[in-house]
Motif scaffolding. Structure first.
Motif, PDB file in Angstrom:
ATOM      1  N   TYR A 351     -54.791  47.384  20.195  1.00 25.33           N
ATOM      2  CA  TYR A 351     -53.952  46.287  20.660  1.00 25.33           C
ATOM      3  C   TYR A 351     -52.647  46.239  19.878  1.00 25.33           C
ATOM      4  N   TYR A 352     -51.662  45.565  20.451  1.00 24.86           N
ATOM      5  CA  TYR A 352     -50.406  45.302  19.761  1.00 24.86           C
ATOM      6  C   TYR A 352     -49.930  43.916  20.187  1.00 24.86           C
ATOM      7  N   THR A 353     -48.935  43.398  19.483  1.00 26.00           N
ATOM      8  CA  THR A 353     -48.405  42.082  19.815  1.00 26.00           C
ATOM      9  C   THR A 353     -46.918  42.062  19.514  1.00 26.00           C
ATOM     10  N   PHE A 354     -46.244  40.962  19.839  1.00 21.30           N
ATOM     11  CA  PHE A 354     -44.822  40.823  19.549  1.00 21.30           C
ATOM     12  C   PHE A 354     -44.621  40.617  18.049  1.00 21.30           C
ATOM     13  N   SER A 355     -43.732  41.386  17.466  1.00 16.51           N
ATOM     14  CA  SER A 355     -43.349  41.150  16.078  1.00 16.51           C
ATOM     15  C   SER A 355     -42.291  40.051  16.039  1.00 16.51           C
ATOM     16  N   ASP A 356     -41.938  39.610  14.837  1.00 13.55           N
ATOM     17  CA  ASP A 356     -40.877  38.614  14.719  1.00 13.55           C
ATOM     18  C   ASP A 356     -39.570  39.148  15.292  1.00 13.55           C
ATOM     19  N   ASP A 357     -39.287  40.428  15.060  1.00 14.24           N
ATOM     20  CA  ASP A 357     -38.060  41.021  15.607  1.00 14.24           C
ATOM     21  C   ASP A 357     -38.092  41.044  17.129  1.00 14.24           C
ATOM     22  N   ASP A 358     -39.251  41.322  17.707  1.00 11.94           N
ATOM     23  CA  ASP A 358     -39.366  41.316  19.171  1.00 11.94           C
ATOM     24  C   ASP A 358     -39.030  39.939  19.735  1.00 11.94           C
ATOM     25  N   VAL A 359     -39.542  38.905  19.086  1.00 12.40           N
ATOM     26  CA  VAL A 359     -39.282  37.541  19.558  1.00 12.40           C
ATOM     27  C   VAL A 359     -37.788  37.245  19.503  1.00 12.40           C
ATOM     28  N   MET A 360     -37.110  37.661  18.438  1.00 12.31           N
ATOM     29  CA  MET A 360     -35.685  37.393  18.311  1.00 12.31           C
ATOM     30  C   MET A 360     -34.855  38.221  19.295  1.00 12.31           C
ATOM     31  N   LYS A 361     -35.289  39.442  19.581  1.00  9.77           N
ATOM     32  CA  LYS A 361     -34.586  40.246  20.592  1.00  9.77           C
ATOM     33  C   LYS A 361     -34.715  39.609  21.972  1.00  9.77           C
ATOM     34  N   LEU A 362     -35.888  39.073  22.252  1.00  9.94           N
ATOM     35  CA  LEU A 362     -36.087  38.353  23.505  1.00  9.94           C
ATOM     36  C   LEU A 362     -35.149  37.151  23.591  1.00  9.94           C
ATOM     37  N   LEU A 363     -35.060  36.397  22.513  1.00  8.25           N
ATOM     38  CA  LEU A 363     -34.207  35.216  22.510  1.00  8.25           C
ATOM     39  C   LEU A 363     -32.746  35.606  22.727  1.00  8.25           C
ATOM     40  N   ALA A 364     -32.308  36.694  22.092  1.00  6.74           N
ATOM     41  CA  ALA A 364     -30.928  37.150  22.260  1.00  6.74           C
ATOM     42  C   ALA A 364     -30.668  37.565  23.704  1.00  6.74           C
ATOM     43  N   ALA A 365     -31.600  38.308  24.304  1.00 12.38           N
ATOM     44  CA  ALA A 365     -31.426  38.742  25.691  1.00 12.38           C
ATOM     45  C   ALA A 365     -31.389  37.549  26.640  1.00 12.38           C
ATOM     46  N   ARG A 366     -32.270  36.572  26.394  1.00  7.46           N
ATOM     47  CA  ARG A 366     -32.307  35.392  27.263  1.00  7.46           C
ATOM     48  C   ARG A 366     -31.009  34.586  27.153  1.00  7.46           C
ATOM     49  N   ALA A 367     -30.447  34.504  25.943  1.00  7.72           N
ATOM     50  CA  ALA A 367     -29.194  33.781  25.769  1.00  7.72           C
ATOM     51  C   ALA A 367     -28.076  34.440  26.566  1.00  7.72           C
ATOM     52  N   GLY A 368     -27.980  35.777  26.484  1.00  2.00           N
ATOM     53  CA  GLY A 368     -26.962  36.484  27.256  1.00  2.00           C
ATOM     54  C   GLY A 368     -27.144  36.299  28.746  1.00  2.00           C
ATOM     55  N   GLN A 369     -28.385  36.384  29.215  1.00  2.00           N
ATOM     56  CA  GLN A 369     -28.651  36.200  30.640  1.00  2.00           C
ATOM     57  C   GLN A 369     -28.319  34.784  31.092  1.00  2.00           C
TER      58      GLN A 369
END
Length: 436
Positions: A351-369
């Motif tokens: 298994y794998y999960t979202f790292s802290d960096d993954d969560v922040m990359k998601l937030l950055a992408a959502r802000a741009g969108q």
């Protein structure tokens, strides 16, 4: 002329190198425990997720190998289709919905098995004084050096003492044991060495110290938290700055070029400036809360709207990713962050999960969108109402009524609605948010 349409493509942002954050601390887990079952619709509208999260997660960008996907599809095809194909009949291609997998694991028990009592001594037959002596010896065995298993020695002595008395009194019921040499010899040989007064004093001292420590424990824990927060604050501050830059880099390229090329952009394009200001402000506040909680600088506060918003947003992103049915990576399945610590050690490699960096990359992408979507949507509605940048409006001259013998002077056309202009005395904070 109307303003040029903004392109729909969101600029790809390279990942920012940052130290790996610690995971699994109890304060950060509160982010997920506080999530309600149904996320607020308002949050979903602000950060509208695509059909999959692959574009937002740079480390998870690549799709699975084609062979693996084809193998999964071939396994899902029913045997009837294979028979039809072998018979030469045409096969109909059917789109099959991907299987949604959301693994759940029971939390590991702190004590997998209930420990057996350390002592199961049978105290049957002991009188009150013997029980008190036994309990004192038991405490000394557990807390003082040089007294190990002293309680067992006393229990053995009590049994032998009872047998001796029963036998002695059976032979001579009137025997005076205080003057009996045989009885004295028995005590010298069998009674354990034990300084009762010394043990009692030590017991009183140790228990008093323990009570004092128990009273001071909350203050001690508070002090330790403060020290830890001071130690973690510089690390969190550096990570916050990196992730805020990552978010600002995800603002659409066309908007950023306008900001850089036009010193008065906040005044001439106040609509776009206000949208960027609002989105960046919300995203930055979530970055602050994320690292403050994950680095134990503050506790999760269910009465803090930013904490609640962050918690629900993370849960919503995980749910959308899971519902996409595309969570398999390199033979491993995605599991929610809050469940990952419960995965058995022997199965963690599956298994794998979202790292802290993954969560922040998601937030950055959502802000741009979100910036791109809000600007386009607002301009489209204004243009449909007749808005043209600069306050001009295209209109055709009114036709002259045929019933009038002479043409009347038509009223001058009213200008269409214009974008709200910023107060020249008020500096738009978006410039400072973007570092411009």
């Amino acid at each position: 002329m109307s303003e040029e349409q903004i392109e729909e493509q969101v600029e790809e942002t390279p990942a920012v190198d940052a130290p790996e954050e610690e995971s699994g601390n109890p304060i950060f887990d509160a982010l997920f425990k506080a999530v309600e079952e149904e996320p607020e619709e308002e949050e979903v509208e602000e950060y509208t997720p695509p059909q999959s999260l692959h574009g937002a997660l740079h480390e998870l960008e690549s799709e699975e190998p084609a062979e693996e996907e084809q193998q999964e599809q071939s396994e899902e095809q029913p045997a009837v289709e294979d028979q039809e194909a072998s018979a030469g009949s045409p096969t109909k291609k059917v789109k099959r919905k991907r299987r949604v997998v959301d693994p759940v694991f029971d939390k590991p028990l702190t004590n997998p098995t209930t420990p057996a009592p350390q002592d199961s001594d049978d105290l049957t037959g002991l009188n009150a004084d013997e029980r008190k002596r036994y309990e004192l010896a038991k405490w000394a065995s557990d807390n003082l050096d040089g007294y190990k298993n002293k309680h067992k020695s006393y229990l053995s002595f009590f049994r032998k003492h009872q047998d001796f008395l029963n036998k002695k009194l059976a032979d001579d019921p009137e025997a005076d044991l205080s003057q009996d040499s045989e009885y004295r010899s028995f005590l010298v040989q069998n009674q354990p060495a034990f300084n009762i007064e010394e043990v009692k004093e030590q017991k009183i001292t140790i228990e008093a110290e323990k009570k004092a420590l128990d009273r001071l424990q909350p203050e001690q824990q508070k002090l330790e938290r403060q020290i830890k927060a001071l130690r973690n604050e510089p690390i969190a501050k550096e990570l916050k700055a990196q992730k805020k830059k990552l978010i600002s880099d995800n603002i659409p390229k066309e908007v950023m070029q306008l900001f850089r090329s036009n010193p008065n952009f906040a005044k001439t394009h106040s609509l776009e400036a206000k949208i960027v200001d609002k989105v960046l402000g919300d995203a930055y506040s979530m970055v602050e809360a994320f690292y403050d909680i994950s680095h134990e600088i503050v506790d999760y506060d269910e009465n803090n709207p930013v904490h609640v918003k962050l918690s629900k947003w993370i849960d919503n992103e995980q749910s959308n990713f899971i519902n996409s049915g595309k969570t398999k990576r390199g033979g491993r399945l995605f599991v929610r962050r809050e469940r990952f610590p419960s995965v058995p050690e022997a199965e963690k490699s599956k298994y794998y999960t979202f790292s802290d960096d993954d969560v922040m990359k998601l937030l950055a992408a959502r802000a741009g969108q979100s910036v791109d979507k809000q600007i386009k949507g607002t301009l489209r509605k204004l243009e449909e109402s007749g808005f043209v940048r600069g306050g001009q409006q295209q209109s055709t001259p009114p036709s002259v009524p045929q019933s009038q013998p002479a043409p009347r002077r038509s009223p001058s056309p009213r200008p269409g609605p214009s974008a709200p202009q910023a107060d020249p005395k008020t500096e738009n904070p978006v410039l400072s948010l973007l570092g411009l």
